[in-house]
Design a protein around this motif. Structure first.
Motif, PDB file in Angstrom:
ATOM      1  N   PHE A  59     -35.198  30.890  22.362  1.00  0.00           N
ATOM      2  CA  PHE A  59     -35.348  31.153  24.045  1.00  0.00           C
ATOM      3  C   PHE A  59     -36.473  29.830  24.307  1.00  0.00           C
ATOM      4  O   PHE A  59     -35.633  28.958  25.258  1.00  0.00           O
ATOM      5  CB  PHE A  59     -34.854  31.789  25.114  1.00  0.00           C
ATOM      6  N   ALA A  60     -37.175  29.304  23.207  1.00  0.00           N
ATOM      7  CA  ALA A  60     -38.063  28.575  23.244  1.00  0.00           C
ATOM      8  C   ALA A  60     -38.682  27.226  23.060  1.00  0.00           C
ATOM      9  O   ALA A  60     -38.791  25.888  22.907  1.00  0.00           O
ATOM     10  CB  ALA A  60     -39.752  28.875  22.274  1.00  0.00           C
ATOM     11  N   GLU A  61     -36.059  26.872  22.180  1.00  0.00           N
ATOM     12  CA  GLU A  61     -35.946  25.707  21.839  1.00  0.00           C
ATOM     13  C   GLU A  61     -35.666  25.409  23.176  1.00  0.00           C
ATOM     14  O   GLU A  61     -34.673  25.606  24.307  1.00  0.00           O
ATOM     15  CB  GLU A  61     -34.835  25.405  21.197  1.00  0.00           C
ATOM     16  N   GLU A  62     -34.706  23.855  23.202  1.00  0.00           N
ATOM     17  CA  GLU A  62     -33.873  23.201  24.527  1.00  0.00           C
ATOM     18  C   GLU A  62     -32.467  24.242  24.222  1.00  0.00           C
ATOM     19  O   GLU A  62     -32.224  24.664  22.665  1.00  0.00           O
ATOM     20  CB  GLU A  62     -33.702  22.031  23.531  1.00  0.00           C
ATOM     21  N   VAL A  63     -32.135  24.844  25.515  1.00  0.00           N
ATOM     22  CA  VAL A  63     -31.154  25.469  25.035  1.00  0.00           C
ATOM     23  C   VAL A  63     -29.613  24.768  25.231  1.00  0.00           C
ATOM     24  O   VAL A  63     -29.699  23.330  25.299  1.00  0.00           O
ATOM     25  CB  VAL A  63     -31.023  26.083  26.472  1.00  0.00           C
ATOM     26  N   VAL A  64     -28.833  25.255  24.054  1.00  0.00           N
ATOM     27  CA  VAL A  64     -27.249  24.590  23.906  1.00  0.00           C
ATOM     28  C   VAL A  64     -26.842  25.272  24.921  1.00  0.00           C
ATOM     29  O   VAL A  64     -26.419  26.368  25.390  1.00  0.00           O
ATOM     30  CB  VAL A  64     -26.579  25.185  22.853  1.00  0.00           C
TER      31      VAL A  64
END
Length: 73
Positions: A59-64
């Protein structure tokens, strides 16, 4: 966006073997790994437990974004 870090964590295991350890289908695991889907918190925690990392990495990444059909009740 492909999660190269997750592929590295999987190592020599196949996607099927990883999915079996996590308790999800190979297709679901593959979609998480290639970045088409984000796992639920429960699945993120299980994957992180199996491969030894913080579950919040997902969830630290860009959310899809996903779209679900709503069913009228």
């Amino acid at each position: 966006m492909e999660r190269k870090w997750l592929i590295e964590k999987r190592g020599e295991l196949t996607q099927q073997e990883a999915a079996d350890l996590v308790g999800i289908s190979r297709g679901a695991y593959a979609n998480i790994e290639i970045g088409n889907r984000n796992p639920s918190v429960k699945v993120a925690k299980k994957i992180a437990e199996v491969f030894g990392f913080q579950w919040t990495n997902f969830f630290a990444e860009e959310v899809v974004e996903t779209k679900q059909k709503r069913v009228a009740v």
